[in-house]
Write an enzyme that holds these catalytic residues in place. Structure first.
Site, PDB file in Angstrom:
ATOM      1  N   GLY A 285       0.847  -1.199   0.000  1.00  0.00           N
ATOM      2  CA  GLY A 285       0.000   0.000   0.000  1.00  0.00           C
ATOM      3  C   GLY A 285       0.874   1.238   0.000  1.00  0.00           C
ATOM      4  O   GLY A 285       1.086   1.905  -1.019  1.00  0.00           O
ATOM      5  N   CYS A 354      -8.895  21.567  17.929  1.00  0.00           N
ATOM      6  CA  CYS A 354      -8.775  21.847  19.355  1.00  0.00           C
ATOM      7  C   CYS A 354      -8.254  20.619  20.098  1.00  0.00           C
ATOM      8  O   CYS A 354      -8.972  19.968  20.862  1.00  0.00           O
ATOM      9  CB  CYS A 354     -10.114  22.307  19.919  1.00  0.00           C
ATOM     10  N   GLU A 355      -7.010  20.286  19.820  1.00  0.00           N
ATOM     11  CA  GLU A 355      -6.292  19.180  20.464  1.00  0.00           C
ATOM     12  C   GLU A 355      -4.828  19.585  20.474  1.00  0.00           C
ATOM     13  O   GLU A 355      -4.308  20.048  19.454  1.00  0.00           O
ATOM     14  CB  GLU A 355      -6.398  17.878  19.632  1.00  0.00           C
TER      15      GLU A 355
HETATM   16  C1  LIG Z   1      -2.414  -2.295   5.741  1.00  0.00           C
HETATM   17  C2  LIG Z   1      -2.239  -3.623   5.131  1.00  0.00           C
HETATM   18  C3  LIG Z   1      -1.407  -3.778   4.025  1.00  0.00           C
HETATM   19  C4  LIG Z   1      -0.607  -2.657   3.418  1.00  0.00           C
HETATM   20  O1  LIG Z   1       0.414  -2.230   4.248  1.00  0.00           O
HETATM   21  P1  LIG Z   1       1.464  -1.119   3.706  1.00  0.00           P
HETATM   22  O2  LIG Z   1       2.366  -0.903   4.863  1.00  0.00           O
HETATM   23  O3  LIG Z   1       0.681   0.089   3.364  1.00  0.00           O
HETATM   24  O4  LIG Z   1       2.151  -1.703   2.531  1.00  0.00           O
HETATM   25  C5  LIG Z   1      -1.325  -5.035   3.464  1.00  0.00           C
HETATM   26  N1  LIG Z   1      -2.024  -6.088   3.969  1.00  0.00           N
HETATM   27  C6  LIG Z   1      -2.817  -5.964   5.048  1.00  0.00           C
HETATM   28  C7  LIG Z   1      -3.557  -7.144   5.543  1.00  0.00           C
HETATM   29  C8  LIG Z   1      -2.950  -4.739   5.669  1.00  0.00           C
HETATM   30  O5  LIG Z   1      -3.735  -4.625   6.729  1.00  0.00           O
END
Ligand SMILES: *Cc1c(COP(=O)(O)O)cnc(C)c1O
Length: 429
Positions: A285, A354-355
């Site tokens: 991701g 407001c934190e």
């Molecule tokens: C969040 C997540 C990812 C992606 O993680 P990154 O660090 O953004 O690459 C992949 N698999 C699962 C199951 C996740 O929860």
């Protein structure tokens, strides 16, 4: 390559002036580079091109439809964690056969929908979930493809809040119990075992935790094979880190290389298996989108008191929560390139919320004045997707930068700025 660069003293994103973007679309504003996203995804694709594989982009990092559609066109699969994410990827034109479904709390409705559209596989995180999927599949007269998400109990050496592969974490099925749960799955009439899965954490900047996890998973695959349980794919998860400051994380190619070495070694030990017997899945991701995005914000006020210098900006933890949530450090650039004779202060860059934790960056050497623009770098992942309405601020607009066939850099709105009336949509007086 960073998509943010100074040109004639002003910050540009992919050749488009930040000041122009702020003027046209307002602030706070998320901007993304289409070419950067495509390049990052293709780095994984190319590293895996010579074998059976599927790169499943982890939707939660940034779930804008334009980004999902771009990745779908490049051949990506998707790792989803909710029905909302499933509907998003379908809307973006993804092939459901390339979707894997992770998450610890899949509801009846979510499982029904995923079975109905025919996803590639459920990454099952508990025995109870396995039973629920079997029941629903029976009811729908279907067979559910599953993989068990194994908690390999390795230390990802990352921030505790984004570490997921330790025994005490809520994620996955414990390494010790895994064989028993696989045997149970093999008995269930509406379950088809297709794979094995792990995901040990996020923002990993070393290869060793990935290698440790791969070794543990492959040992389990060998044990299952001896028990006549066939694994068709291994999903090594996501988690590859990015450079926010001075980290030097491994490249996708380097990660793929060590995983392949381990897998090929296992395949060699099993002469009945060949290179295509086991497909590699990954779930990146952050490493695809983080450094393809930035958050543009405007200074509302500066405040200097008792030795503290504040740049008070119009973006806050409601727009970008990573610094407040994980104490994450994100680079902040002034839109005007700093000059040697500028009067600099060590600013705390703070938002309107407001934190006291509403800080985007602490002690940053900057020269800024009211109405100046600042750019928070590396905000493409876990930025907008974690944004909220806290303190009743509409969420920012999102813009994609792309290159025209004639080589011109252009900006395109991919999410309109929310209106004030969006804040109370669905509420009842
Ligand atoms: C969040 C997540 C990812 C992606 O993680 P990154 O660090 O953004 O690459 C992949 N698999 C699962 C199951 C996740 O929860």
């Amino acid at each position: 390559m960073n998509f943010l660069q100074y040109k004639q003293g002003r910050l540009h994103a992919d050749n488009v002036a930040i000041a122009e973007l702020a003027k046209q679309y307002g602030t706070p504003l998320y901007v993304y580079s289409q070419s950067h996203i495509a390049n990052q995804f293709m780095a994984y694709e190319q590293a895996l091109s010579h074998r059976k594989h599927l790169v499943c982009y982890a939707v939660k990092a940034n779930s804008n439809l334009a980004i999902l559609s771009l990745l779908a066109k490049l051949g990506a699969g998707f790792d989803i964690v909710s029905q909302g994410e499933l509907e998003r990827v379908l809307k973006a034109g993804a092939d459901p056969k390339k979707v894997v479904f992770s998450g610890v709390a899949k509801s009846v409705q979510e499982i029904e929908r995923a079975l109905t559209v025919g996803i590639k596989c459920f990454n099952v995180e508990s025995e109870a979930e396995l039973e629920r999927i079997n029941q629903i599949a029976e009811h729908l007269n279907k067979v559910a493809n599953i993989s068990l998400r194994i908690n390999p109990d390795v230390d990802a050496k990352t921030h505790p809040y984004i570490s997921t592969g330790l025994r005490e974490n809520k994620f996955g099925i414990s390494y010790q119990l895994a064989p028993a749960v696989y045997h149970k799955a093999a008995q269930l009439a509406h379950i088809q075992i297709v794979g094995i899965d792990c995901h040990i954490g996020s923002q990993l900047t070393e290869l060793s935790p990935f290698i440790d996890a791969a070794d543990r998973i492959l040992a389990l695959v060998a044990k299952l094979k001896a028990d006549h349980i066939t694994i068709q794919h291994i999903d090594f998860g996501g988690g590859l880190g990015v450079c926010y400051d001075d980290e030097v994380p491994p490249t996708p190619a380097a990660l793929v290389k060590v995983l392949e070495e381990r897998l090929d070694n296992y395949l060699r030990q099993n002469p009945d298996l060949n290179k295509d017997s086991i497909e590699i899945l990954l779930e990146p991701g952050r490493s695809i989108v983080a450094n393809a995005g930035a958050l543009i914000t405007q200074v509302e006020y500066t405040k200097h008191q008792e030795g503290n210098h504040f740049a008070i900006v119009d973006a806050g933890m409601n727009d970008l929560i990573r610094p407040a949530l994980y104490d994450a450090w994100m680079k902040i650039l002034a839109e005007k390139e700093p000059h040697i004779d500028d009067k600099m202060y060590s600013y705390n860059v703070v938002g309107p919320i407001c934190e006291s934790s509403d800080v985007l960056g602490k002690q940053r050497e900057l020269s800024v004045a009211q109405d100046d623009l600042l750019v928070i770098c590396s905000a493409g992942a876990y930025g907008f997707s974690m944004a909220s309405h806290y303190n009743s601020h509409p969420r920012p607009a999102e813009v994609m930068l792309y290159e025209t066939p004639t080589g011109q850099s252009k900006a395109k709105l991919i999410r309109a700025r929310e209106a004030l009336s969006d804040l109370w949509q669905g509420e009842i007086l």
